[in-house]
Write a protein that holds these residues in place. Structure first.
Motif, PDB file in Angstrom:
ATOM      1  N   THR A 185      12.101  -5.747   7.095  1.00 48.99           N
ATOM      2  CA  THR A 185      11.928  -5.211   5.743  1.00 48.99           C
ATOM      3  C   THR A 185      12.496  -3.805   5.590  1.00 48.99           C
ATOM      4  O   THR A 185      13.218  -3.542   4.625  1.00 48.99           O
ATOM      5  N   GLU A 226       4.843  -8.305   1.415  1.00 48.46           N
ATOM      6  CA  GLU A 226       5.870  -9.067   0.688  1.00 48.46           C
ATOM      7  C   GLU A 226       6.152 -10.373   1.437  1.00 48.46           C
ATOM      8  O   GLU A 226       5.945 -10.453   2.642  1.00 48.46           O
ATOM      9  N   ASN A 263      -1.496  -7.469   1.239  1.00 44.08           N
ATOM     10  CA  ASN A 263      -0.525  -7.162   0.181  1.00 44.08           C
ATOM     11  C   ASN A 263       0.902  -7.065   0.716  1.00 44.08           C
ATOM     12  O   ASN A 263       1.683  -6.203   0.340  1.00 44.08           O
ATOM     13  N   ASP A 316      -5.573   1.295  -1.216  1.00 43.48           N
ATOM     14  CA  ASP A 316      -4.192   1.758  -1.374  1.00 43.48           C
ATOM     15  C   ASP A 316      -3.244   0.619  -1.004  1.00 43.48           C
ATOM     16  O   ASP A 316      -2.990   0.364   0.170  1.00 43.48           O
ATOM     17  N   LEU A 317      -2.712  -0.056  -2.032  1.00 37.84           N
ATOM     18  CA  LEU A 317      -1.945  -1.277  -1.774  1.00 37.84           C
ATOM     19  C   LEU A 317      -0.673  -0.999  -0.980  1.00 37.84           C
ATOM     20  O   LEU A 317      -0.263  -1.794  -0.147  1.00 37.84           O
ATOM     21  N   ARG A 318      -0.046   0.136  -1.237  1.00 42.38           N
ATOM     22  CA  ARG A 318       1.217   0.422  -0.538  1.00 42.38           C
ATOM     23  C   ARG A 318       0.964   0.697   0.941  1.00 42.38           C
ATOM     24  O   ARG A 318       1.737   0.283   1.803  1.00 42.38           O
ATOM     25  N   LEU A 319      -0.152   1.397   1.203  1.00 43.49           N
ATOM     26  CA  LEU A 319      -0.500   1.657   2.608  1.00 43.49           C
ATOM     27  C   LEU A 319      -0.779   0.342   3.333  1.00 43.49           C
ATOM     28  O   LEU A 319      -0.305   0.109   4.454  1.00 43.49           O
ATOM     29  N   ALA A 326       0.330  -2.627   2.646  1.00 43.85           N
ATOM     30  CA  ALA A 326       1.572  -3.372   2.864  1.00 43.85           C
ATOM     31  C   ALA A 326       2.343  -2.782   4.033  1.00 43.85           C
ATOM     32  O   ALA A 326       2.999  -3.507   4.785  1.00 43.85           O
ATOM     33  N   ARG A 327       2.252  -1.422   4.183  1.00 46.64           N
ATOM     34  CA  ARG A 327       3.016  -0.792   5.242  1.00 46.64           C
ATOM     35  C   ARG A 327       2.436  -1.107   6.630  1.00 46.64           C
ATOM     36  O   ARG A 327       3.169  -1.367   7.567  1.00 46.64           O
TER      37      ARG A 327
END
Lengths: 221, 200
Positions: free
Chosen positions: A184, A122, A120, A40-43, A45-46
């Motif tokens: 962020t 930013e 992942n 899960d890329l968003r997880l 990154a978080r």
């Protein structure tokens, strides 16, 4: 003092100094996280900044037990303590901490942006995390020095130091991570936690070496 | 400069190792501390240096002036360990201690020549034999000036020729007004040294 700094850096880099063990451990921790958490890329990154900070914190603790123990084993520590009249012992400890940080912890800070890609993150988040690590990790070394000085006479003090030091590093971790998120996530502030982090480092730069010097003075036998 | 100990007592782990030790040393004098194992020779040296607390009595230095206000600042302590890093070369080790201790005396190369290690300054300290390591540690006494030498078994591991060379170095140190307190089993070849027998 410069001589001591250069000697410790040199020892760190030469064979058996263990400058790279921290980085490799850091790499191992961060590289396994995506496998454990899932794709899960968003997880990723978080949680990225927090994971980088925890990984760096644990890697920092890894080499701390050798900070004074190596000097104690070969008798150098006696002479460093005896030099108290010329070089205040707390300053000697501070110098050793700075050398340890530059030799073993700075590579972690340099490796952090690369490992941030694994998570992942930013570019802005990576930059903020690296910056907070740069400012915050010296504090961990300074607290660790006090722990290392207390446990210097114990043959396997490594784990004890980690257990002693870990609770004291929690504030550093909290403000480091919250400053990284502040860069962020929009409503969260960046500057306030970052300044507290810097203050913690400065505060511990005094308290850590002074208490370590006290422990070393009374620990000679 | 004078080193004075009065009714000095020392303890290890709560047990009294020795008590009621007294001596006075003047410039140029040496004291050889002898006694069986466990009689407290090493403890005495560590108490004098200030690495262990004084249990009773006192030990102090007089006339050190601003450069040497305390015993710790006026002494070279050569313990059982050589205080050298195995990963660094002999010359690097010596250069570090000269810079750290200050008050440079003999150059590093010259000091190595004086202990007979002139040709191996570039080798890592870890490659040296026991006797060579001890000689390198003795060279450490020479690179920065201290009036008082506290030596714990200084000749352990040295061969006959090195012992002779070291005796000459000690005599020279005393001749220049230095003081020596040495704990030893072996005769050091110091002429006119006082003797302190410990234990019994």
């Amino acid at each position: 003092m410069l001589a001591l700094f250069l000697r410790d850096i040199r020892l760190n880099i030469r064979a058996g100094g263990g400058a790279l063990t921290g980085v490799i451990f850091f790499l191992a921790v961060i590289a396994t996280i995506p496998f454990g958490v899932g794709p899960d890329l968003r997880l990723l990154a978080r949680i990225g900044p927090a994971i980088l900070w925890i990984g760096a914190l644990l890697s920092c603790l890894l080499g701390l037990d050798r900070l004074f123990q190596a000097d104690r084993e070969d008798g150098s520590l006696d002479l460093l303590v005896l030099g108290n009249d010329r070089h205040m012992l707390a300053l000697t400890v501070l110098t050793k901490c700075l050398a340890h940080w530059a030799g073993s912890v700075l590579p972690l800070v340099i490796a952090a942006p690369l490992l941030g890609l694994f998570m992942n993150m930013e570019p802005l988040a990576i930059g903020a995390t690296a910056l907070t690590l740069l400012v915050g990790t010296p504090a961990i070394t300074f607290i660790g020095a006090a722990g290392a000085a207390v446990a210097v006479a114990l043959p396997r003090g490594g784990l004890l130091i980690s257990v002693l030091v870990l609770p004291l590093t929690i504030p550093v971790l909290i403000f480091g991570v919250s400053a990284s998120y502040g860069a962020t996530a929009n409503p969260d502030p960046f500057l306030q936690p970052f300044l507290i982090l810097a203050a913690l480092t400065l505060f511990l730069a005094v308290l850590g070496p002074v208490s370590a010097a006290l422990a070393l003075r009374h620990g000679t036998d | 400069m004078r080193l004075i100990a009065e009714n000095l007592g020392g303890e290890r782990g709560g047990d009294t190792v020795f008590s009621d030790i007294g001596f006075a040393l003047q410039d140029g004098q040496a004291l050889v501390v002898t006694g069986p194992n466990g009689s407290g020779k090493s403890t005495l040296l560590r108490v004098i240096a200030g690495l262990l607390p004084v249990a009773e009595g006192s030990v102090r230095i007089e006339g050190g002036g601003e450069a040497f206000p305390s015993i710790a600042s006026a002494c070279h302590y050569l313990g059982h360990h050589n205080a050298m890093k195995t990963a660094l070369s002999v010359a690097e080790n010596l250069r570090f201690w000269r810079d750290f201790n200050g008050t440079g005396h003999v150059g590093v190369e010259a000091a190595l020549d004086m202990v007979g290690l002139g040709s191996i300054g570039h080798l890592p300290f870890g490659y040296l034999s026991t006797g060579q390591r001890r000689r390198a540690a003795i060279a450490k006494l020479l690179v920065s000036h201290r009036p008082l030498w506290l030596l714990d078994e200084p000749t352990a591991g040295l061969d006959k020729a090195s012992e002779g060379r070291f005796a000459a170095l000690m005599t020279r140190h005393c001749g220049a007004g230095g003081m020596i307190v040495a704990a030893t089993h072996l005769p050091l070849g110091l002429d006119g040294a006082k003797e302190l027998r410990m234990g019994g």
